[in-house]
Design an enzyme around this catalytic site. Structure first.
Site, PDB file in Angstrom:
ATOM      1  N   GLY A   1       0.628  -1.179   0.183  1.00  0.00           N
ATOM      2  CA  GLY A   1       0.006  -0.020  -0.034  1.00  0.00           C
ATOM      3  C   GLY A   1       0.831   1.213  -0.053  1.00  0.00           C
ATOM      4  CG  ASN A   2       0.758   4.459  -2.714  1.00  0.00           C
ATOM      5  OD1 ASN A   2       1.627   3.600  -2.685  1.00  0.00           O
ATOM      6  ND2 ASN A   2       0.255   5.241  -3.538  1.00  0.00           N
ATOM      7  NE  ARG A   3       5.676   5.952   4.687  1.00  0.00           N
ATOM      8  CZ  ARG A   3       5.815   5.272   5.718  1.00  0.00           C
ATOM      9  NH1 ARG A   3       4.705   4.931   6.687  1.00  0.00           N
ATOM     10  NH2 ARG A   3       6.910   4.365   5.789  1.00  0.00           N
TER      11      ARG A   3
ATOM     12  CB  ALA B   1      -1.856   7.637  -1.992  1.00  0.00           C
ATOM     13  CB  VAL B   2      -3.976   4.879  -6.870  1.00  0.00           C
ATOM     14  CG1 VAL B   2      -4.344   3.490  -7.472  1.00  0.00           C
ATOM     15  CG2 VAL B   2      -5.175   5.765  -6.812  1.00  0.00           C
TER      16      VAL B   2
END
Ligand code: C5P
Length: 224
Positions: free
Chosen positions: A29-31, A95-96
């Site tokens: 995942g992204n932050r 934030a994909v």
């Protein structure tokens, strides 16, 4: 929907990160705190727009007055966003994750004593902003994206705006020293086809209000 300058209009917002499953317990995942996207959805709803928020996993409460669709992956985010069309306004603040594991393991991957770590092959995720911005009968009249850059911010963001075919980009400098990530404030360059403006440092809420005022102005609606 509430009365206000955007009454009668439909808006779609993406917010938060996406989680891309590796197996039933692990993800890539992204932050992203979701603070800016959620604040924008709240401001659109407060201005009278019928607002759908498509959100990845965040600690933010569902904003008042919005229809909220909770998703995890980029593919789910795209499907939910397309399902929310037609919309007059689309704002992609999520934030994909750029990639997802090419294969999803159905069972938790086991650690083997002395064994090699697994190799995870990645596949490219759909670009939701670019997909929504592509010309066609379903294209929202105004599509807005974000760009996080660490150098030549306005210049790189203008190039990104053209490439993704969106109308506006809010570009911020995410160099670690700026404290933008997860913080309550944001400082952006507002990029359109006709150029760039530097906006002052604002709380994410104030930035959302300013953006919504700009949207109302764009559609020739008066701001109270
Ligand atoms: O390409 P980049 O990730 O820098 O672009 C950022 C913008 O594109 C943001 O508005 C983000 O929400 C959107 N985006 C998207 N889908 C992706 C990647 C980015 O909607 N897969």
């Amino acid at each position: 929907a509430a009365p206000g300058p955007l009454a009668g209009m439909n808006a779609l917002v993406t917010s938060g990160p996406t989680y891309e499953a590796i197996d039933p317990v692990r993800f890539i995942g992204n932050r992203s705190s979701g603070k800016q996207g959620h604040a924008i959805a709240a401001a659109l709803a407060a201005a009278g727009a019928s607002t759908t928020l498509v959100s990845g996993p965040t600690a933010e409460p569902d904003p008042a007055g919005c229809k909220v669709i909770h998703i995890e992956s980029a593919s789910e985010m795209l499907a939910a966003a397309q399902g929310a069309l037609p919309a007059d306004i689309a704002i992609c603040a999520a934030a994909v994750a750029d990639w997802r594991p090419a294969q999803l393991a159905n069972q938790k991957m086991k650690k083997r004593e002395g064994g090699e770590p697994p190799r995870i092959e990645l596949a490219t995720n759909p670009d939701i902003l670019a997909t929504l911005s592509a010309p066609g009968p379903q294209r929202p009249r105004l599509v807005i994206g974000f760009a996080a850059e660490t150098e030549r911010v306005a210049e790189f963001a203008q190039a990104k705006r053209r490439k993704k075919q969106c109308d506006w980009i809010l570009a911020n400098d995410v160099s670690p020293a700026t404290g933008t990530f997860g913080g309550a404030e944001n400082e952006v360059h507002f990029i359109t086809a006709s150029g760039a403006e530097s906006w002052p440092r604002l709380t994410k809420r104030a930035l959302a209000t300013r953006l919504v005022d700009r949207i109302a102005q764009h559609f020739g609606k008066s701001v109270a």
